[in-house]
Design an enzyme around this catalytic site. Structure first.
Site, PDB file in Angstrom:
ATOM      1  N   LYS A 139       1.222  13.581   9.273  1.00 27.50           N
ATOM      2  CA  LYS A 139       0.717  12.486  10.105  1.00 27.50           C
ATOM      3  C   LYS A 139       0.892  12.791  11.586  1.00 27.50           C
ATOM      4  O   LYS A 139       0.042  12.440  12.413  1.00 27.50           O
ATOM      5  CB  LYS A 139       1.408  11.179   9.728  1.00 27.50           C
ATOM      6  CG  LYS A 139       1.014  10.669   8.346  1.00 27.50           C
ATOM      7  CD  LYS A 139       1.743   9.388   7.968  1.00 27.50           C
ATOM      8  CE  LYS A 139       1.317   8.916   6.590  1.00 27.50           C
ATOM      9  NZ  LYS A 139       2.022   7.688   6.181  1.00 27.50           N
ATOM     10  N   LYS A 141      -8.542  13.186  -2.127  1.00 28.52           N
ATOM     11  CA  LYS A 141      -8.395  11.935  -2.854  1.00 28.52           C
ATOM     12  C   LYS A 141      -8.977  10.783  -2.046  1.00 28.52           C
ATOM     13  O   LYS A 141      -9.040  10.835  -0.809  1.00 28.52           O
ATOM     14  CB  LYS A 141      -6.939  11.673  -3.219  1.00 28.52           C
ATOM     15  CG  LYS A 141      -6.036  11.253  -2.076  1.00 28.52           C
ATOM     16  CD  LYS A 141      -4.645  10.908  -2.608  1.00 28.52           C
ATOM     17  CE  LYS A 141      -3.759  10.370  -1.492  1.00 28.52           C
ATOM     18  NZ  LYS A 141      -2.420   9.980  -1.996  1.00 28.52           N
ATOM     19  N   LYS A 151      -8.068   5.478   2.577  1.00 27.78           N
ATOM     20  CA  LYS A 151      -8.549   4.764   3.762  1.00 27.78           C
ATOM     21  C   LYS A 151      -8.413   5.616   5.011  1.00 27.78           C
ATOM     22  O   LYS A 151      -9.215   5.508   5.932  1.00 27.78           O
ATOM     23  CB  LYS A 151      -7.771   3.458   3.943  1.00 27.78           C
ATOM     24  CG  LYS A 151      -8.066   2.397   2.886  1.00 27.78           C
ATOM     25  CD  LYS A 151      -9.424   1.775   3.072  1.00 27.78           C
ATOM     26  CE  LYS A 151      -9.633   0.626   2.094  1.00 27.78           C
ATOM     27  NZ  LYS A 151     -10.958   0.011   2.236  1.00 27.78           N
TER      28      LYS A 151
END
Length: 334
Positions: A114, A197, A200
């Site tokens: 991230k 996968k 969002k």
């Protein structure tokens, strides 16, 4: 013998859960409430590790809770609550952070991933310590088992390490949780890019089917899902990842095996297959959308259910934190 306790949480960071959330987690949560002492949490403290609009976060937290109940969680069979309603989560996270090495926390793969996307200088300290708060979530409820996918396995190992470290230093306090591995969980991929996968954060809107999506939009997305030039309907992860993903969705929602579906649609072509799949998805999600809309129309009842869940969660959390405070050496409050 009392039922084993299971804990899991989900973030309220979108206007709807998606099909991957439903098949990968929510259906398993519903099944686990029948066999375990189940605690399920909407983790709004985790949500603010990245910037959130306050009004939108409040709305999405209610939407998340409504979907959990609409998907089949029964407040008489499990405990459903919002993380920020239980202040002991943050308190225990601080205690555990004081037992966690900086190098240990910096090795968490999800933070690296991230932080690379937004830049390490932009990543918050909250994002860095996210796994420690996750450990507190789990340990606070003396959890026996945690449903985990591969992307969360490292965080569970940290949780186990912290529980054992605290127990060695201060005496037996925490249950050391183990993983609950659900067999045959469908791994749902992006409809437009089946190499990743459904997510969002990673998927384009056309690659995601939302639980609360209107039927016409679902049908359109399924009809446009990536397949390949070869019109054979068969599972092959390498040669036909798009078709394999659609077969996996069909099998998970219909109860038919992939082999049965391959036989049923032999020679039929993608058009008929996608049309039938779209109806299967619509039929599975429509009752959840309708029930969630009803619950959201009665915020007072939704808040009553959350207050009841928080009261049950707080009973367990307060007992755990009383032990933690005493063993760490904090003065008792009067």
């Amino acid at each position: 013998m009392p039922a084993l306790r299971v804990f899991s949480g989900i973030q309220p960071t979108a206007d709807s859960f998606h099909l991957g959330n439903y098949l990968g987690a929510l259906r398993q949560w519903v099944a686990l409430q029948e066999t375990h002492d189940a605690f399920y949490c909407v983790v709004d403290l985790h949500a603010i590790t990245v910037p959130q609009d306050p009004a939108l976060l409040r709305r999405r937290s209610r939407i998340a809770v409504a979907q959990l109940f609409a998907a089949g969680l029964d407040p008489e069979r499990c405990t459903v609550f919002v993380q920020s309603h239980i202040p002991e989560h943050a308190e225990l996270a601080w205690v555990l952070s004081c037992l966690t090495g900086f190098g240990e926390a910096s090795r968490m793969v999800q933070f690296k991933d991230k932080a690379q996307k937004s830049g390490a200088d932009q990543a918050s300290v909250g994002l860095f310590t996210y796994p420690i708060l996750q450990a507190a979530d789990i340990l606070l409820y003396q959890t026996d088992q945690v449903p985990v996918g591969e992307d969360q396995r490292q965080h569970l190992e940290l949780t186990r390490d912290l529980a054992q470290r605290f127990n060695r230093r201060f005496g037996d306090t925490f249950v050391v949780p183990g993983p609950y591995i659900v067999a045959d969980v469908a791994k749902i991929s992006d409809l437009q890019d089946p190499s990743v996968k459904m997510s969002k954060s990673a998927s384009a809107p056309q690659g995601i089917v939302d639980v609360l999506e209107e039927p016409a939009s679902i049908r359109r997305k399924i009809s446009r899902a990536v397949t390949d030039l070869d019109t054979d309907i068969r599972a092959d992860e390498q040669a036909k990842p798009g078709v394999t993903n659609l077969l996996r969705i069909y099998a998970a929602l219909s109860g038919a095996s992939v082999a049965d579906l391959e036989a049923r649609y032999a020679g039929a072509g993608y058009g008929a297959f996608k049309k039938d799949l779209a109806e299967v998805v619509v039929s599975a999600l429509a009752p959840i959308r309708e029930q969630a809309e009803k619950m959201l129309a009665d915020e007072a009842e939704l808040d009553r259910l959350l207050a009841a869940g928080a009261a049950r969660a707080r009973e367990v959390a307060s007992r755990t934190m009383a032990q933690v405070r005493d063993r760490v050496g904090f003065l008792a409050s009067r």
